[in-house]
Design a protein around this motif. Structure first.
Motif, mmCIF file in Angstrom:
data_model
loop_
_atom_site.group_PDB
_atom_site.id
_atom_site.type_symbol
_atom_site.label_atom_id
_atom_site.label_comp_id
_atom_site.label_asym_id
_atom_site.label_seq_id
_atom_site.Cartn_x
_atom_site.Cartn_y
_atom_site.Cartn_z
ATOM 1 N N ARG A 145 8.607 10.322 1.442
ATOM 2 C CA ARG A 145 9.565 10.300 2.533
ATOM 3 C C ARG A 145 9.482 9.057 3.393
ATOM 4 O O ARG A 145 10.458 8.590 3.930
ATOM 5 N N ILE A 146 8.286 8.534 3.482
ATOM 6 C CA ILE A 146 8.103 7.395 4.367
ATOM 7 C C ILE A 146 8.932 6.210 3.908
ATOM 8 O O ILE A 146 9.495 5.476 4.699
ATOM 9 N N ARG A 169 -2.102 -1.597 12.019
ATOM 10 C CA ARG A 169 -0.838 -0.861 11.920
ATOM 11 C C ARG A 169 -0.623 -0.376 10.487
ATOM 12 O O ARG A 169 -0.224 0.749 10.239
ATOM 13 N N LYS A 170 -0.928 -1.282 9.552
ATOM 14 C CA LYS A 170 -0.799 -0.905 8.144
ATOM 15 C C LYS A 170 -1.675 0.306 7.846
ATOM 16 O O LYS A 170 -1.276 1.258 7.197
ATOM 17 N N VAL A 171 -2.907 0.227 8.347
ATOM 18 C CA VAL A 171 -3.875 1.254 7.995
ATOM 19 C C VAL A 171 -3.522 2.586 8.636
ATOM 20 O O VAL A 171 -3.283 3.583 7.964
ATOM 21 N N THR A 172 -3.471 2.581 9.960
ATOM 22 C CA THR A 172 -3.353 3.889 10.606
ATOM 23 C C THR A 172 -1.932 4.393 10.568
ATOM 24 O O THR A 172 -1.656 5.490 10.108
ATOM 25 N N ALA A 173 -1.006 3.541 11.028
ATOM 26 C CA ALA A 173 0.349 4.052 11.161
ATOM 27 C C ALA A 173 0.979 4.323 9.804
ATOM 28 O O ALA A 173 1.771 5.233 9.656
ATOM 29 N N GLU A 174 0.623 3.558 8.818
ATOM 30 C CA GLU A 174 1.370 3.696 7.574
ATOM 31 C C GLU A 174 0.590 4.356 6.452
ATOM 32 O O GLU A 174 1.009 5.370 5.915
ATOM 33 N N PRO A 211 -2.159 14.984 -6.071
ATOM 34 C CA PRO A 211 -2.970 13.808 -5.744
ATOM 35 C C PRO A 211 -2.088 12.598 -5.437
ATOM 36 O O PRO A 211 -0.966 12.492 -5.905
ATOM 37 N N ILE A 212 -2.648 11.697 -4.652
ATOM 38 C CA ILE A 212 -1.906 10.500 -4.252
ATOM 39 C C ILE A 212 -2.264 9.371 -5.205
ATOM 40 O O ILE A 212 -3.436 9.092 -5.437
ATOM 41 N N ARG A 213 -1.235 8.750 -5.747
ATOM 42 C CA ARG A 213 -1.495 7.692 -6.726
ATOM 43 C C ARG A 213 -1.604 6.353 -6.019
ATOM 44 O O ARG A 213 -0.812 6.026 -5.155
ATOM 45 N N ARG A 214 -2.585 5.608 -6.453
ATOM 46 C CA ARG A 214 -2.744 4.284 -5.885
ATOM 47 C C ARG A 214 -1.472 3.468 -6.092
ATOM 48 O O ARG A 214 -1.030 2.732 -5.213
ATOM 49 N N ALA A 215 -0.867 3.628 -7.265
ATOM 50 C CA ALA A 215 0.337 2.863 -7.577
ATOM 51 C C ALA A 215 1.426 3.119 -6.537
ATOM 52 O O ALA A 215 2.113 2.202 -6.097
ATOM 53 N N ASP A 216 1.575 4.381 -6.118
ATOM 54 C CA ASP A 216 2.592 4.710 -5.107
ATOM 55 C C ASP A 216 2.260 4.073 -3.769
ATOM 56 O O ASP A 216 3.120 3.556 -3.079
ATOM 57 N N LEU A 217 0.985 4.150 -3.441
ATOM 58 C CA LEU A 217 0.550 3.578 -2.160
ATOM 59 C C LEU A 217 0.902 2.100 -2.079
ATOM 60 O O LEU A 217 1.396 1.609 -1.072
ATOM 61 N N ILE A 218 0.654 1.416 -3.160
ATOM 62 C CA ILE A 218 0.902 -0.027 -3.161
ATOM 63 C C ILE A 218 2.400 -0.317 -3.174
ATOM 64 O O ILE A 218 2.892 -1.143 -2.421
ATOM 65 N N ARG A 219 3.105 0.426 -3.998
ATOM 66 C CA ARG A 219 4.528 0.166 -4.149
ATOM 67 C C ARG A 219 5.294 0.488 -2.871
ATOM 68 O O ARG A 219 6.196 -0.230 -2.460
ATOM 69 N N VAL A 220 4.895 1.580 -2.216
ATOM 70 C CA VAL A 220 5.699 2.066 -1.109
ATOM 71 C C VAL A 220 5.227 1.547 0.239
ATOM 72 O O VAL A 220 6.029 1.187 1.084
ATOM 73 N N VAL A 221 3.920 1.519 0.415
ATOM 74 C CA VAL A 221 3.419 1.201 1.747
ATOM 75 C C VAL A 221 2.876 -0.221 1.837
ATOM 76 O O VAL A 221 3.282 -1.011 2.676
ATOM 77 N N LYS A 271 -0.815 -5.935 -0.496
ATOM 78 C CA LYS A 271 -1.675 -5.340 -1.524
ATOM 79 C C LYS A 271 -2.939 -6.137 -1.787
ATOM 80 O O LYS A 271 -3.903 -5.608 -2.305
ATOM 81 N N ASN A 272 -2.922 -7.388 -1.396
ATOM 82 C CA ASN A 272 -4.141 -8.169 -1.638
ATOM 83 C C ASN A 272 -5.316 -7.716 -0.779
ATOM 84 O O ASN A 272 -6.454 -8.028 -1.073
ATOM 85 N N ILE A 273 -5.034 -6.966 0.281
ATOM 86 C CA ILE A 273 -6.173 -6.475 1.070
ATOM 87 C C ILE A 273 -6.405 -4.974 0.833
ATOM 88 O O ILE A 273 -7.041 -4.293 1.627
ATOM 89 N N TYR A 274 -5.883 -4.515 -0.287
ATOM 90 C CA TYR A 274 -5.977 -3.082 -0.618
ATOM 91 C C TYR A 274 -7.362 -2.457 -0.379
ATOM 92 O O TYR A 274 -7.468 -1.431 0.305
#
Lengths: 352, 261
Positions: free
Chosen positions: A210-211, B54-59, B73-83, B88-91
């Motif tokens: 959703r985000i 901001r990236k870390v907490t808010a997003e 489960p949360i996929r790393r791929a989604d995290l990188i693609r979406v947020v 991503k270089n500081i993942y």
């Protein structure tokens, strides 16, 4: 013992699946015997067998049907056979051995092989059970679990196990709830996080988070949907508040009418002894009555706030100079104390 | 000057990876190569602490919390693609800080349950308080299945599970008043949540499946507590199931589970 036998048989089955070499003989001595028999069977039929009995279609059909029957009973009574307390697996293997004596052709042998697969599988599972310490019996487990879940055994015979519906009634409605409450302690599940007003619709797009949508430039669809939804929500709240205010005014007037000389204690009026949040809502709605000049508040002799409606005739004469504001604060702790202080079972404003 | 050089070498990496044909699911993840410590360091230098925060907490934290609602489960791929996108270089640094936030603010633990596919879950780090959260009755259903698997040595044929559930008045083919389409809940939802694994058994006709514990169950469910409840149900000493008892002792709640940091 038969677990070992099964492994032997399994190796045959794996080695040449579907060929006529598979056969149903069992037991250590059978292993060698079967080997020679099978070899012969694979290349030519046994010379001493009469050609008739080999090819008699009726006999073959009967043999096949007996095999099928055997396979299906095994499949259907799986749980029975698996139960550690009996020897049924050995029995069906012996039965298959008897049948195999008459097997001369590929189709029957293939059926025997199919039986073998089923039996092997059962043997494996039975062996697994032994490893697991043997102490767990699913039927005892379900019985105990049903008791825990509050099964009512008085109604209806519990021994007969009719399929499906008929027994449903005996399990109370909160049975699974009860189990879940107790089972929770086995899980370290993180409590899930939800926006109070459900900021995002959770349902439709499963993988799309959703985000993502929020951050992107709003698409046409979002533009179209968002404002209408908000308006609807707004209107709904407005209406609900008005209705509530109206309702509370009705209560206030009727209490006043009951006995105009008796002051109505404000706290008694707004406090719902069963719900803090209800109380706050009541205070909120009552404040509209004051603002609109439909009710007034005053302190009685003991300096406790009282509330009274303003007669219809007097409404509108509200003198602007008499306007005052006051803030009422109430914490759950205070609310608790008030409910005791005002010894409140009389719920003036019962929830709708 | 060396900044530019490193940027070029990174993009070189990407083209090489995108050339390899992979399964769709993993595709975007395979585009991602774990940045080295020095890459992370350089990445952080370019950002203000406020930007990173901001990236870390808010997003990231919010993203994970919302995604966790369904317990998939949360996929790393989604995290990188979406947020994370260009961050991503500081993942690794971001995940480290997110894990810290979860631990310190929420009392949760961010865990990688599948290091190969990079799947994360949130786990409750606090002692369960009971009665605090609304009960989800599916937990009862899940408990039955997991405990039968455990008691029967780790793998159980599907039919065994259905037989037990039938005795508990749950029919696989029917809509259950509490669980809806039970078959779907068990073989799809629980599986996607990684509570269960649903494995095809070879050489079966018609097709059969085995159930065993999924990665989330391994991380999240206490065998000792299952055995304790089991003993209570049977009014029996938990030690009387010696095999299971030993296993429960060996897998005490958090020993040996990998954590993100």
């Amino acid at each position: 013992h038969h677990a070992w036998v099964l492994i032997m048989r399994r190796s045959h089955a794996d080695g040449d699946e579907g060929s006529s070499r598979q056969n149903g003989s069992d037991g250590p001595k059978g292993a060698e015997q079967q080997q020679s028999e099978a070899e012969v069977g694979a290349f030519s039929f046994h010379p001493t067998d009469s050609q008739n009995s080999e090819n008699d279609p009726r006999q073959r059909r009967e043999l096949r049907s007996r095999y099928r029957e055997l396979i299906s009973t095994v499949q259907q009574n799986r749980e029975d056979i698996l139960s550690p307390s009996n020897n049924k697996l050995t029995e069906v293997l012996e039965e298959a051995n008897r049948l195999f004596k008459d097997v001369r052709q590929v189709r029957e042998a293939a059926l025997d092989a199919r039986f073998l697969v089923v039996a092997t599988d059962l043997g494996k599972e039975k062996a697994t059970q032994m490893c697991a310490g043997n102490g767990f019996d699913p039927s005892i487990f379900t019985e105990n679990l049903l008791s825990f879940m509050g099964l009512n055994r008085l109604e209806g015979g519990e021994d007969e196990q009719p399929e499906g519906q008929q027994v449903d009634g005996y399990l109370p409605e909160d049975a699974w709830h009860r189990l879940a409450r107790r089972a929770e302690s086995c899980f370290r599940t993180a409590p899930s996080f939800h926006y109070m007003n459900g900021a995002f619709h959770v349902e439709p797009p499963p993988p799309k988070p959703r985000i993502e949508r929020q951050r992107r430039e709003p698409t046409k669809e979002a533009k179209r949907i968002m404002p209408t939804e908000l308006k609807k929500l707004d209107g709904f709240h407005q209406e609900a508040t008005e209705r509530e205010v109206e309702r509370i005014l009705g209560y206030l007037r009727s209490y006043y009418r009951d006995d105009p000389t008796c002051p109505i204690s404000y706290y008694e009026f707004v406090i719902d002894p069963n719900s803090f949040s209800r109380t706050i809502e009541n205070i909120f709605h009552t404040s509209f009555l004051i603002r609109d000049g439909l009710a007034r508040m005053y302190l009685d002799d003991s300096k406790l706030p009282c509330i009274a409606p303003i007669e219809e005739a007097a409404v509108g004469n509200g003198d602007s100079s008499s306007r005052k504001q006051c803030i009422i604060s109430l914490s759950p702790k205070l609310w608790k104390r008030h409910t005791l202080l005002f010894s409140l079972p009389p719920i003036f404003l019962s929830p709708v | 000057r060396h900044k530019r050089a490193s940027a070029r070498s990174a993009s070189g990496n990407f083209t090489r990876h995108s050339g390899s044909g992979r399964v769709q699911e993993d595709d975007d993840d395979s585009l991602f190569t774990q940045p080295t410590t020095s890459q992370v360091q350089r990445g952080l230098e370019k950002l203000t602490p406020a930007q990173v925060e901001r990236k870390v907490t808010a997003e990231v934290v919010q993203f994970i919390l919302v995604k966790d609602q369904k317990k998939f489960p949360i996929r790393r791929a989604d995290l990188i693609r979406v947020v994370l996108k260009e961050y991503k270089n500081i993942y690794p640094e971001v995940m480290k800080r997110a894990a810290r936030t979860f631990e310190q603010v929420f009392g949760l633990r961010l865990m990688e349950i599948d290091p190969k596919n990079h799947l994360y879950i949130l786990q409750n780090n606090l002692e369960p308080v009971g009665a605090a959260s609304p009960v989800i009755s599916k937990t009862g259903l899940l408990w039955v299945i997991l405990s039968v698997i455990f008691m029967k040595g780790g793998v159980v044929r599907e039919s065994v599970i259905w037989n037990i559930l039938k005795k508990l008045r749950v029919q696989p083919g029917e809509k259950h008043s509490e669980f809806g389409e039970v078959k779907k809940v068990v073989t799809e939802e629980f599986v996607r949540q990684r509570y269960l694994e649903y494995v095809r058994v070879p050489h079966t006709e018609p097709l059969e499946h085995d159930f065993c514990w999924g990665q989330r169950a391994v991380a999240e469910v206490s065998k000792a507590k299952i055995l304790e409840f089991m003993a209570e149900l049977h009014q029996q000493d938990p030690k009387s199931w010696s095999q299971q008892y030993r296993e429960a002792q060996a897998s005490s709640p958090r020993a040996g589970t990998s954590s993100q940091r």
